[in-house]
Scaffold this motif. Structure first.
Motif, PDB file in Angstrom:
ATOM      1  N   ASN A 183       0.799  -1.223   0.000  1.00  0.00           N
ATOM      2  CA  ASN A 183       0.000   0.000   0.000  1.00  0.00           C
ATOM      3  C   ASN A 183       0.830   1.271   0.000  1.00  0.00           C
ATOM      4  N   LEU A 184       2.009   1.243   0.573  1.00  0.00           N
ATOM      5  CA  LEU A 184       2.786   2.468   0.752  1.00  0.00           C
ATOM      6  C   LEU A 184       3.773   2.739  -0.366  1.00  0.00           C
ATOM      7  N   THR A 185       4.084   1.757  -1.197  1.00  0.00           N
ATOM      8  CA  THR A 185       5.061   1.957  -2.261  1.00  0.00           C
ATOM      9  C   THR A 185       4.422   2.300  -3.597  1.00  0.00           C
ATOM     10  N   CYS A 186       3.101   2.364  -3.664  1.00  0.00           N
ATOM     11  CA  CYS A 186       2.398   2.736  -4.887  1.00  0.00           C
ATOM     12  C   CYS A 186       1.322   3.764  -4.568  1.00  0.00           C
ATOM     13  N   LYS A 187       0.955   4.562  -5.576  1.00  0.00           N
ATOM     14  CA  LYS A 187      -0.103   5.545  -5.433  1.00  0.00           C
ATOM     15  C   LYS A 187      -1.331   5.068  -6.196  1.00  0.00           C
ATOM     16  N   TYR A 188      -2.469   5.210  -5.576  1.00  0.00           N
ATOM     17  CA  TYR A 188      -3.724   4.773  -6.172  1.00  0.00           C
ATOM     18  C   TYR A 188      -4.559   5.985  -6.548  1.00  0.00           C
ATOM     19  N   THR A 233      -0.657   4.574 -10.392  1.00  0.00           N
ATOM     20  CA  THR A 233       0.013   5.484 -11.314  1.00  0.00           C
ATOM     21  C   THR A 233       1.521   5.535 -11.104  1.00  0.00           C
ATOM     22  N   HIS A 234       1.976   5.499  -9.866  1.00  0.00           N
ATOM     23  CA  HIS A 234       3.408   5.579  -9.590  1.00  0.00           C
ATOM     24  C   HIS A 234       3.764   4.566  -8.512  1.00  0.00           C
ATOM     25  N   CYS A 235       4.795   3.792  -8.776  1.00  0.00           N
ATOM     26  CA  CYS A 235       5.300   2.841  -7.790  1.00  0.00           C
ATOM     27  C   CYS A 235       6.808   3.038  -7.650  1.00  0.00           C
ATOM     28  N   ASP A 236       7.299   2.884  -6.444  1.00  0.00           N
ATOM     29  CA  ASP A 236       8.731   3.003  -6.203  1.00  0.00           C
ATOM     30  C   ASP A 236       9.465   1.863  -6.888  1.00  0.00           C
ATOM     31  N   THR A 237      10.568   2.194  -7.531  1.00  0.00           N
ATOM     32  CA  THR A 237      11.379   1.192  -8.228  1.00  0.00           C
ATOM     33  C   THR A 237      12.772   1.136  -7.620  1.00  0.00           C
ATOM     34  N   GLY A 238      13.389  -0.009  -7.756  1.00  0.00           N
ATOM     35  CA  GLY A 238      14.739  -0.196  -7.236  1.00  0.00           C
ATOM     36  C   GLY A 238      15.730  -0.432  -8.345  1.00  0.00           C
ATOM     37  N   ALA A 239      16.771  -1.187  -8.043  1.00  0.00           N
ATOM     38  CA  ALA A 239      17.816  -1.479  -9.028  1.00  0.00           C
ATOM     39  C   ALA A 239      17.235  -2.262 -10.196  1.00  0.00           C
TER      40      ALA A 239
END
Length: 384
Positions: free
Chosen positions: A178-183, A194-200
């Motif tokens: 729930n906290l790493t993406c925006k709904y 719409t936006h999710c945190d990405t890593g390496a």
């Protein structure tokens, strides 16, 4: 387990390099046939075949859970692992029915969907039930491992550590999802992020995290029994049975690996039915997890039934009627109805008879109390 729309977007556009952030994260059928960068695209899926297969798996899992609970309560051997099993038993039928309703036809354009479809594909009715089923069954399996050993045994204490770890993993998965993406709405619709945190490497943080935690949880449940039963002398048949029961988490591990291969591999694109494939694999993992959770009862009861049938045939054979044993033997008899509980003072060289995991005493003994009686009585279990 994965945020479907973002994964599909990454697969289509090289992990976001060609993705316009202003575009809605939806796809139509015209966008699927040719996928840049992918060497394999999965064909269109049969909704009927998926529904029938998933229904069979869920039905087997539910029936095995009902059998486990009825058996345990009937012989008055219920314990904490049985109480925990009530949670996935209540959630699994709901998750099964919601999956059947969600995929009644192929959706080619996610930009024009009804509110009912959006609600059914929200976090609360799709991802949350899956997480609760998978991790609650792991909690129950951890407790099933602990109930075999007495209160002061290191394996019992380690099982409590496993229980705490599984609960923490479940809560962490829910928060990360729930906290790493925006709904776009309070419904938390999975295909509208719409936006999710990405890593390496451009992979989603939650995708990698959920996969790694899933694998780690299953490995703990597979390796722990191997360590604790490695030095305990058991008859070969019972040793194989116990290790098979507690190695059942390998099945759920395989389901998680298949999800990762399909949705984290740039060379494989799920195709137009990516939503069905992902949800179907999650259903497979949930139903298999519930069934594996009940192996401690189902497999041992099945093993006991086969053993009784074999002994009955041997007793009725002509050779057994004509041949008498000249003197009693002290060797291990596989049909013996009594077992000795593992104790803290048991050494690795002492033989232990362990024939019925599903009938261990349910009461928790005090730290100074040691179980010295039989595992179960002939009246309560042999005729069960």
């Amino acid at each position: 387990m994965l945020k479907i729309s973002q994964v599909a977007a990454n697969a289509l556009h090289g992990h976001g390099s060609l993705w316009d952030s202003q575009m809605s994260v939806t796809f139509t059928r015209r966008q699927y046939p040719s996928t840049p960068g992918s060497t394999a695209t999965l064909p269109l899926q049969s909704y009927t075949a998926w529904k029938v297969s998933l229904s069979i798996l869920h039905a087997v899992a539910i029936v095995s859970t009902l059998y486990r609970l009825v058996h345990r309560f009937r012989i008055r051997r219920s314990w904490w692992d049985d109480y925990v099993a009530f949670l996935p038993l209540m959630l699994d039928p709901m998750y099964w029915m919601l999956t059947l309703v969600r995929f009644y036809h192929r959706v080619l354009d996610l930009t024009h969907t009804t509110r009912t479809f959006r609600v059914l594909n929200s976090f609360w009715l799709s991802l949350l039930p899956y997480l609760l089923i998978v991790w609650s069954t792991r909690v129950a399996l951890s407790l099933s491992l602990g109930r075999i050993f007495p209160a002061k045994h290191p394996a019992r204490r380690w099982s409590y550590v496993l229980v705490g770890a599984m609960i923490v993993f479940c809560i962490t998965n829910i928060l990360v999802a729930n906290l790493t993406c925006k709904y776009t709405s309070p419904l938390l619709v999975l295909f509208e992020v719409t936006h999710c945190d990405t890593g390496a490497g451009g992979f989603l943080v939650q995708t990698i995290f959920l996969f790694v935690v899933n694998v780690f949880g299953d490995l703990l449940l597979v390796i722990s029994p191997l360590i604790f039963f490695w030095r305990i002398k058991l008859p070969a048949g019972e040793r194989r049975l116990i290790l098979m029961v507690f190695s059942g988490s390998i099945l759920t591990l395989l389901a998680g690996v298949v999800i990762a291969i399909i949705f984290l591999n740039k060379d494989v694109f799920p195709g137009v039915d990516y939503l069905l494939i992902l949800e179907g694999l999650c259903n497979i993992e949930a139903s298999v997890s519930l069934f594996v959770c009940n192996l401690t009862v189902v497999s041992t009861r099945f093993y006991q039934a086969i053993r009784r049938l074999r002994n009955l045939r041997q007793d009725q054979s002509p050779s057994s009627l004509d041949t008498a044993d000249p003197e009693p033997t002290t060797q291990y008899q596989p049909h013996s109805p009594t077992c000795t509980r593992l104790s803290d003072k048991t050494s690795s060289s002492e033989p232990i008879t362990l024939t019925e995991i599903s009938s261990f005493p349910s009461s928790m003994h005090s730290p100074g109390e040691e179980w010295t009686g039989p595992m179960y009585s002939e009246k309560s279990d042999i005729g069960a």
